[in-house]
Design a protein around this motif. Structure first.
Motif, mmCIF file in Angstrom:
data_model
loop_
_atom_site.group_PDB
_atom_site.id
_atom_site.type_symbol
_atom_site.label_atom_id
_atom_site.label_comp_id
_atom_site.label_asym_id
_atom_site.label_seq_id
_atom_site.Cartn_x
_atom_site.Cartn_y
_atom_site.Cartn_z
ATOM 1 N N GLU A 170 -46.758 -32.133 -25.500
ATOM 2 C CA GLU A 170 -46.881 -31.942 -26.796
ATOM 3 C C GLU A 170 -48.125 -31.496 -27.223
ATOM 4 O OE1 GLU A 170 -45.019 -32.223 -30.966
ATOM 5 O OE2 GLU A 170 -44.233 -32.891 -29.036
ATOM 6 N N VAL A 171 -47.887 -30.261 -27.910
ATOM 7 C CA VAL A 171 -49.168 -29.657 -28.421
ATOM 8 C C VAL A 171 -49.807 -30.275 -29.550
ATOM 9 C CG1 VAL A 171 -50.358 -27.447 -29.437
ATOM 10 C CG2 VAL A 171 -48.397 -27.416 -27.549
ATOM 11 N N ILE A 172 -50.898 -30.731 -29.406
ATOM 12 C CA ILE A 172 -51.635 -31.397 -30.456
ATOM 13 C C ILE A 172 -53.190 -30.762 -30.993
ATOM 14 C CG2 ILE A 172 -50.745 -33.681 -29.849
ATOM 15 C CD1 ILE A 172 -53.733 -34.486 -28.890
ATOM 16 N N SER A 173 -53.616 -31.157 -31.957
ATOM 17 C CA SER A 173 -54.934 -30.754 -32.464
ATOM 18 C C SER A 173 -55.921 -31.830 -32.550
ATOM 19 C CB SER A 173 -54.838 -29.973 -33.679
ATOM 20 O OG SER A 173 -56.187 -29.606 -34.110
ATOM 21 N N MET A 174 -57.085 -31.759 -31.973
ATOM 22 C CA MET A 174 -57.786 -32.932 -32.227
ATOM 23 C C MET A 174 -59.590 -32.611 -32.686
ATOM 24 S SD MET A 174 -58.458 -34.115 -28.254
ATOM 25 C CE MET A 174 -59.814 -34.993 -28.325
ATOM 26 N N ARG A 175 -60.385 -33.226 -33.086
ATOM 27 C CA ARG A 175 -61.686 -32.677 -33.491
ATOM 28 C C ARG A 175 -62.273 -33.470 -32.417
ATOM 29 N NH1 ARG A 175 -58.863 -32.842 -38.024
ATOM 30 N NH2 ARG A 175 -59.386 -31.104 -39.334
ATOM 31 N N ILE A 176 -63.590 -32.961 -32.067
ATOM 32 C CA ILE A 176 -64.548 -33.477 -31.028
ATOM 33 C C ILE A 176 -65.870 -32.993 -31.270
ATOM 34 C CG2 ILE A 176 -63.687 -31.620 -29.461
ATOM 35 C CD1 ILE A 176 -64.046 -33.733 -26.928
ATOM 36 N N SER A 177 -66.706 -33.555 -31.096
ATOM 37 C CA SER A 177 -68.214 -33.185 -31.292
ATOM 38 C C SER A 177 -68.498 -32.038 -30.381
ATOM 39 C CB SER A 177 -69.318 -34.313 -31.114
ATOM 40 O OG SER A 177 -69.204 -34.500 -29.777
ATOM 41 N N LEU A 178 -69.402 -31.207 -31.119
ATOM 42 C CA LEU A 178 -69.570 -29.695 -30.059
ATOM 43 C C LEU A 178 -70.479 -30.522 -28.865
ATOM 44 C CD1 LEU A 178 -70.692 -27.193 -32.866
ATOM 45 C CD2 LEU A 178 -68.520 -27.297 -31.437
ATOM 46 N N ASP A 179 -71.227 -31.339 -28.603
ATOM 47 C CA ASP A 179 -72.098 -31.910 -27.806
ATOM 48 C C ASP A 179 -71.165 -32.260 -26.631
ATOM 49 O OD1 ASP A 179 -74.438 -31.079 -28.830
ATOM 50 O OD2 ASP A 179 -74.647 -33.272 -29.535
ATOM 51 N N THR A 180 -70.006 -33.155 -26.930
ATOM 52 C CA THR A 180 -68.750 -33.678 -26.016
ATOM 53 C C THR A 180 -68.405 -32.535 -25.569
ATOM 54 O OG1 THR A 180 -68.786 -35.771 -27.350
ATOM 55 C CG2 THR A 180 -67.002 -35.335 -25.833
ATOM 56 N N LEU A 181 -67.831 -31.441 -26.358
ATOM 57 C CA LEU A 181 -66.876 -30.521 -25.668
ATOM 58 C C LEU A 181 -67.758 -29.629 -24.997
ATOM 59 C CD1 LEU A 181 -64.355 -28.819 -26.003
ATOM 60 C CD2 LEU A 181 -65.486 -27.532 -27.813
ATOM 61 N N LYS A 182 -69.131 -29.345 -25.008
ATOM 62 C CA LYS A 182 -69.975 -28.976 -23.946
ATOM 63 C C LYS A 182 -69.891 -29.412 -22.537
ATOM 64 C CE LYS A 182 -74.673 -27.041 -23.567
ATOM 65 N NZ LYS A 182 -75.936 -27.017 -24.173
ATOM 66 N N ILE A 183 -69.966 -30.665 -22.657
ATOM 67 C CA ILE A 183 -70.127 -31.423 -21.481
ATOM 68 C C ILE A 183 -68.745 -31.570 -20.694
ATOM 69 C CG2 ILE A 183 -70.335 -33.842 -20.308
ATOM 70 C CD1 ILE A 183 -72.218 -34.566 -22.856
ATOM 71 N N VAL A 184 -67.618 -31.607 -21.486
ATOM 72 C CA VAL A 184 -66.185 -31.520 -21.062
ATOM 73 C C VAL A 184 -66.114 -30.382 -20.464
ATOM 74 C CG1 VAL A 184 -63.986 -31.113 -21.491
ATOM 75 C CG2 VAL A 184 -65.149 -33.347 -22.706
ATOM 76 N N ASP A 185 -66.527 -29.048 -20.842
ATOM 77 C CA ASP A 185 -66.221 -27.710 -20.415
ATOM 78 C C ASP A 185 -67.098 -27.674 -19.010
ATOM 79 O OD1 ASP A 185 -64.595 -27.058 -22.425
ATOM 80 O OD2 ASP A 185 -65.922 -25.959 -23.601
ATOM 81 N N GLN A 186 -68.189 -28.081 -19.011
ATOM 82 C CA GLN A 186 -69.105 -28.023 -18.096
ATOM 83 C C GLN A 186 -68.455 -28.905 -16.814
ATOM 84 O OE1 GLN A 186 -72.905 -29.742 -19.508
ATOM 85 N NE2 GLN A 186 -73.546 -27.679 -20.037
ATOM 86 N N LYS A 187 -68.055 -30.216 -16.990
ATOM 87 C CA LYS A 187 -67.363 -30.853 -16.042
ATOM 88 C C LYS A 187 -66.077 -30.187 -15.386
ATOM 89 C CE LYS A 187 -70.089 -34.321 -16.208
ATOM 90 N NZ LYS A 187 -70.996 -34.962 -15.167
ATOM 91 N N ALA A 188 -65.308 -29.627 -16.371
ATOM 92 C CA ALA A 188 -64.151 -29.021 -16.135
ATOM 93 C C ALA A 188 -64.296 -27.729 -15.124
ATOM 94 C CB ALA A 188 -63.286 -28.502 -17.139
ATOM 95 N N ALA A 189 -65.319 -27.179 -15.472
ATOM 96 C CA ALA A 189 -65.747 -25.712 -14.828
ATOM 97 C C ALA A 189 -66.116 -26.047 -13.346
ATOM 98 C CB ALA A 189 -66.910 -24.910 -15.631
#
Length: 59
Positions: free
Chosen positions: A12-31
């Motif tokens: 299911e496609v959903i939308s969520m809000r996440i802090s920019l700091d957390t998103l940056k960490i998630v993106d770094q880990k995923a990469a």
């Protein structure tokens, strides 16, 4: 040996809000792992749900 049958998991496609700091960490880990942000978040949610204390709310 059985035949291979490709399946597309239901999602299911959903939308969520996440802090920019957390998103940056998630993106770094995923990469660093070489997977998409979406896949990492799905795996983290699955892990958290499987390892979460089963606490029920008392009324």
């Amino acid at each position: 040996m059985g035949k291979f049958v490709a399946r597309k998991p239901e999602k299911e496609v959903i939308s969520m809000r996440i802090s920019l700091d957390t998103l940056k960490i998630v993106d770094q880990k995923a990469a660093a792992i070489g997977i998409s942000r979406n896949e990492l978040i799905n795996q983290m949610i699955t892990y958290a749900l499987e390892n979460m204390e089963d606490i029920t709310q008392e009324e």
